[in-house]
Design an enzyme around this catalytic site. Structure first.
Site, PDB file in Angstrom:
ATOM      1  N   PHE A 134       0.863  -1.305  -0.125  1.00 16.98           N
ATOM      2  CA  PHE A 134       0.008   0.006  -0.079  1.00 16.98           C
ATOM      3  C   PHE A 134       0.867   1.339  -0.034  1.00 16.98           C
ATOM      4  CE2 PHE A 134      -3.015   2.841   2.005  1.00 16.98           C
ATOM      5  CZ  PHE A 134      -4.089   2.774   1.261  1.00 16.98           C
ATOM      6  N   ASP A 215       1.601  -4.519   8.486  1.00 19.52           N
ATOM      7  CA  ASP A 215       0.475  -4.055   8.351  1.00 19.52           C
ATOM      8  C   ASP A 215      -0.527  -4.781   8.205  1.00 19.52           C
ATOM      9  OD1 ASP A 215      -1.314  -2.485   7.278  1.00 19.52           O
ATOM     10  OD2 ASP A 215      -0.247  -1.253   5.908  1.00 19.52           O
ATOM     11  N   TYR A 240     -11.508   0.242  10.020  1.00 14.93           N
ATOM     12  CA  TYR A 240     -12.810   0.701   9.259  1.00 14.93           C
ATOM     13  C   TYR A 240     -12.888  -0.279   8.209  1.00 14.93           C
ATOM     14  CZ  TYR A 240      -8.999   3.088   6.823  1.00 14.93           C
ATOM     15  OH  TYR A 240      -7.701   3.394   6.182  1.00 14.93           O
ATOM     16  N   LYS A 241     -11.941  -1.498   7.859  1.00 16.17           N
ATOM     17  CA  LYS A 241     -12.303  -2.191   6.852  1.00 16.17           C
ATOM     18  C   LYS A 241     -12.972  -3.478   7.342  1.00 16.17           C
ATOM     19  CE  LYS A 241      -8.463  -0.290   4.308  1.00 16.17           C
ATOM     20  NZ  LYS A 241      -6.808  -0.575   4.133  1.00 16.17           N
ATOM     21  N   ARG A 393     -11.732  -5.490  -7.115  1.00 10.40           N
ATOM     22  CA  ARG A 393     -11.878  -6.197  -5.745  1.00 10.40           C
ATOM     23  C   ARG A 393     -13.176  -6.441  -5.707  1.00 10.40           C
ATOM     24  NH1 ARG A 393      -7.898  -3.209  -1.715  1.00 10.40           N
ATOM     25  NH2 ARG A 393      -9.387  -1.736  -1.651  1.00 10.40           N
TER      26      ARG A 393
HETATM   27  C1  LIG Z   1      -6.318   0.869   4.224  1.00 13.11           C
HETATM   28  C2  LIG Z   1      -4.769   0.725   4.559  1.00 13.11           C
HETATM   29  C3  LIG Z   1      -4.092   1.644   4.985  1.00 13.11           C
HETATM   30  C4  LIG Z   1      -4.772   2.805   5.400  1.00 13.11           C
HETATM   31  O1  LIG Z   1      -3.857   4.006   5.924  1.00 13.11           O
HETATM   32  P1  LIG Z   1      -4.552   5.125   6.889  1.00 13.11           P
HETATM   33  O2  LIG Z   1      -3.548   5.768   7.395  1.00 13.11           O
HETATM   34  O3  LIG Z   1      -5.659   4.614   7.554  1.00 13.11           O
HETATM   35  O4  LIG Z   1      -5.218   6.135   5.661  1.00 13.11           O
HETATM   36  C5  LIG Z   1      -2.779   1.359   5.293  1.00 13.11           C
HETATM   37  N1  LIG Z   1      -2.082   0.457   4.928  1.00 13.11           N
HETATM   38  C6  LIG Z   1      -2.815  -0.630   4.282  1.00 13.11           C
HETATM   39  C7  LIG Z   1      -2.120  -1.964   3.806  1.00 13.11           C
HETATM   40  C8  LIG Z   1      -4.066  -0.489   4.026  1.00 13.11           C
HETATM   41  O5  LIG Z   1      -4.786  -1.391   3.315  1.00 13.11           O
END
Ligand SMILES: *Cc1c(COP(=O)(O)O)cnc(C)c1O
Length: 433
Positions: A134, A215, A240-241, A393
C-alpha cells in the site's frame, strides 16, 4: 441440453442451499444492507451494524449527560477506552490484552512504531518493503529513513514481484541480508489478496537479527493471527475495513510484550502511565504494554463504534469468520471458472492465490476493462472497488455477504460482457475508486 445436464452448482437454488447452511447467516440482518444492493467493498469500508450504531449513541448520551465526567464515569470510561478496546481486539490477533491498544490511525501508527523500532547503524541501515505495498507505507518508510539521515533510494529495499500480483516469501527472505535493520511487510497484499506466512517471515527475520513488523489492515477481523506465539515485534491495522468501525475510525497497534519499556518514536502524554498522567510531570514515564505508544487523546466518537462491532465479532468468532470467508471466496472463484467466465469472450482472470494459506479475504478479478466493469457493476447495484491497473476487488464479508449475493454478482459479470458494457463509456477510474 436437458435440465439434468446443467451443472447444478451453477444454480441459484444451490446458492440458497449454501445460505441455509451458513452458520453466520443470522448476523446479516445486524447490518444496514440497502435493499437491492450487494456490498462487496467491506475490505475498504465495512458497513454499519446496529451494534456499532448503538455504541456511538451511547457515547453521545454520555457526552450529553456527563460532559467532562465522561472521562472517568462514562460506561466504559473514556480515559482507558483505548486500552479496553485493545484488550477486546487482542484475541483476534493472538495477543495478550495489554499488547494491543486502539489509538491513532494506520499510517500514524506506522510512523510511531518505525520511529521506535528502526535503529540504523553504520553497517545496518536497510528497511525491507515490497513493490506491491500500500503506497502510504512506502511514503512513510521513505520519510522515516530521511529523518534518520539515511538515503531512501539506498536504504529502502523494495522486493519486487515476479508476476505483478504476489511477492515470493523466498525473495523476501533472500533480501534479509546483514545490512538490513528492519522489515515492514503487509499481512495481506491490498490488491491481489495474497496472504503472507507471518510466522515463517518472523522466524527468518529474527534468525538474521532483523526486527519485523506487519501492516494488518487487510487481515484484522477476517483472519486470525497469533502474534505472541510467532514472536512478531510489532503490528498495526485500521478498524474501518473488516472491523466495521466506520469511516476514519481509530486504528490499532500491537507491541510484543518482550519490548515492554521500549520508547515510542513519537511520545505523547496519552502514553504516560495512566494513574499518574495527570501529575503533569515533565519527564516521560511510559505505560506498561502497548498503551505507551499512544500519542494523543483518543477520539472517542471515532472509537465508540468499535465497542459494538467487537461484541458482534466475538459472537461470530474469528475462526468461524475465517472459515466462512474462505468458503465464500472459494465459491466466488469456482463460480467464475465453472460458468466459463475465465475464458474468452469474458476473459476474467483470478489474481488471488488459490491455496487457503495464501489467501486473504477478497478476490482480485482482473480485466483490461477494469474501471468500466467496476462502474457497470455499480450501476447494477453491486459495489466492488477498483485498483489500478486492472483489478476489480470483490470482498465477500462473512458477516453480511450471502452466497446468493455472489451468485448474482457472477451473473452480472457475464451480462456486462454480453451487453458490451465493457467497451463503452469512460475508460478512466473515479477519484476514489
Ligand atoms: C487501508 C490501508 C491503510 C490505510 O491507512 P490510513 O492511514 O488509515 O489512511 C494502510 N495500509 C494498508 C495496507 C491499507 O490497506
Amino acid at each position: 441440453m436437458t435440465e439434468s445436464a446443467v451443472d447444478r452448482r451453477l444454480s441459484r437454488e444451490h446458492a440458497r442451499e449454501l445460505d441455509d447452511r451458513n452458520p453466520l447467516a443470522p448476523f446479516h440482518d445486524r447490518f444496514y444492507r440497502r435493499p437491492g444492493v450487494i456490498y462487496l467493498d467491506g475490505n475498504s469500508l465495512g458497513l454499519l451494524s446496529r451494534d456499532a450504531e448503538a455504541s456511538v449513541r451511547a457515547a453521545l448520551d454520555s457526552w450529553r449527560e456527563r460532559g467532562i465526567d465522561g472521562w472517568l464515569h462514562a460506561d466504559p470510561p473514556w480515559f482507558t477506552l483505548g486500552e479496553q478496546l485493545g484488550a477486546r481486539l487482542a484475541p483476534l490477533v493472538g495477543a495478550e490484552p495489554a499488547s494491543v491498544v486502539v489509538t491513532g490511525t494506520t499510517t500514524v501508527n506506522l510512523h510511531n512504531l518505525v520511529a521506535g523500532f528502526y535503529e540504523p547503524t553504520d553497517g545496518r541501515r536497510g528497511i525491507i518493503a515490497t513493490a506491491l505495498d500500500f503506497p502510504s507505507d512506502l511514503y512513510a518508510l521513505q520519510s522515516q529513513i530521511a529523518l534518520r539521515g539515511g538515503d531512501p533510494d539506498r536504504d529502502l529495499r523494495i522486493v519486487t514481484s515476479r508476476d505483478g500480483r504476489t511477492v515470493a516469501e523466498d525473495d523476501l527472505i533472500a533480501a534479509m541480508t546483514d545490512d538490513v535493520a528492519l522489515a515492514l511487510l503487509p499481512s495481506v497484499l491490498y490488491r491481489s489478496g495474497q496472504l503472507l506466512d507471518l510466522a515463517r517471515l518472523t522466524a527468518a527475520a529474527h534468525e538474521r537479527g532483523i526486527v519485523i513488523g506487519f501492516d494488518c489492515a487487510h487481515s484484522a477481523g477476517v483472519i486470525p493471527h497469533r502474534f505472541d506465539a510467532w514472536g512478531v515485534d510489532f503490528a498495526f491495522w485500521c478498524t474501518y475495513k473488516y472491523l466495521n468501525a466506520g469511516p476514519g475510525a481509530v486504528g490499532a497497534l500491537y507491541v510484543n510484550p518482550r519490548h515492554a519499556g521500549r520508547r515510542p518514536g513519537l511520545a505523547g502524554w496519552w502514553g504516560y502511565q495512566k494513574e499518574r498522567q495527570f501529575d503533569m510531570r515533565s519527564d516521560w514515564e511510559g505505560a506498561a504494554g502497548a498503551g505507551a505508544w499512544q500519542i494523543s487523546t483518543l477520539p472517542i466518537l471515532a472509537a465508540a463504534p468499535l465497542l459494538g462491532s467487537l461484541d458482534l465479532m466475538h459472537e461470530a468468532g474469528i475462526d468461524r469468520l475465517r472459515a466462512v470467508s474462505l468458503d465464500l471466496t472459494d465459491y466466488l472463484i469456482d463460480q467464475i471458472e465453472r460458468a466459463g467466465l475465465a475464458a474468452p469472450p469474458y476473459s476474467y482472470r483470478i489474481g488471488t492465490p488459490r491455496p487457503h494459506d495464501q489467501r486473504g479475504g477478497h478476490v482480485a478479478v482482473e480485466h483490461e476493462a477494469g474501471p468500466r466493469i467496476a462502474r457497470a457493476l455499480k450501476t447494477r447495484g453491486i459495489i466492488p472497488d477498483f485498483r489500478p491497473p486492472d483489478v476489480v476487488r470483490l470482498a465477500p464479508v462473512p458477516l453480511y455477504t450471502s452466497y446468493e449475493d455472489l451468485w448474482r454478482t457472477v451473473q452480472a459479470l457475464r451480462a456486462i460482457i454480453d451487453a458490451g458494457e465493457h467497451t463503452r463509456g469512460d475508460a478512466g477510474r473515479d477519484v476514489v475508486a
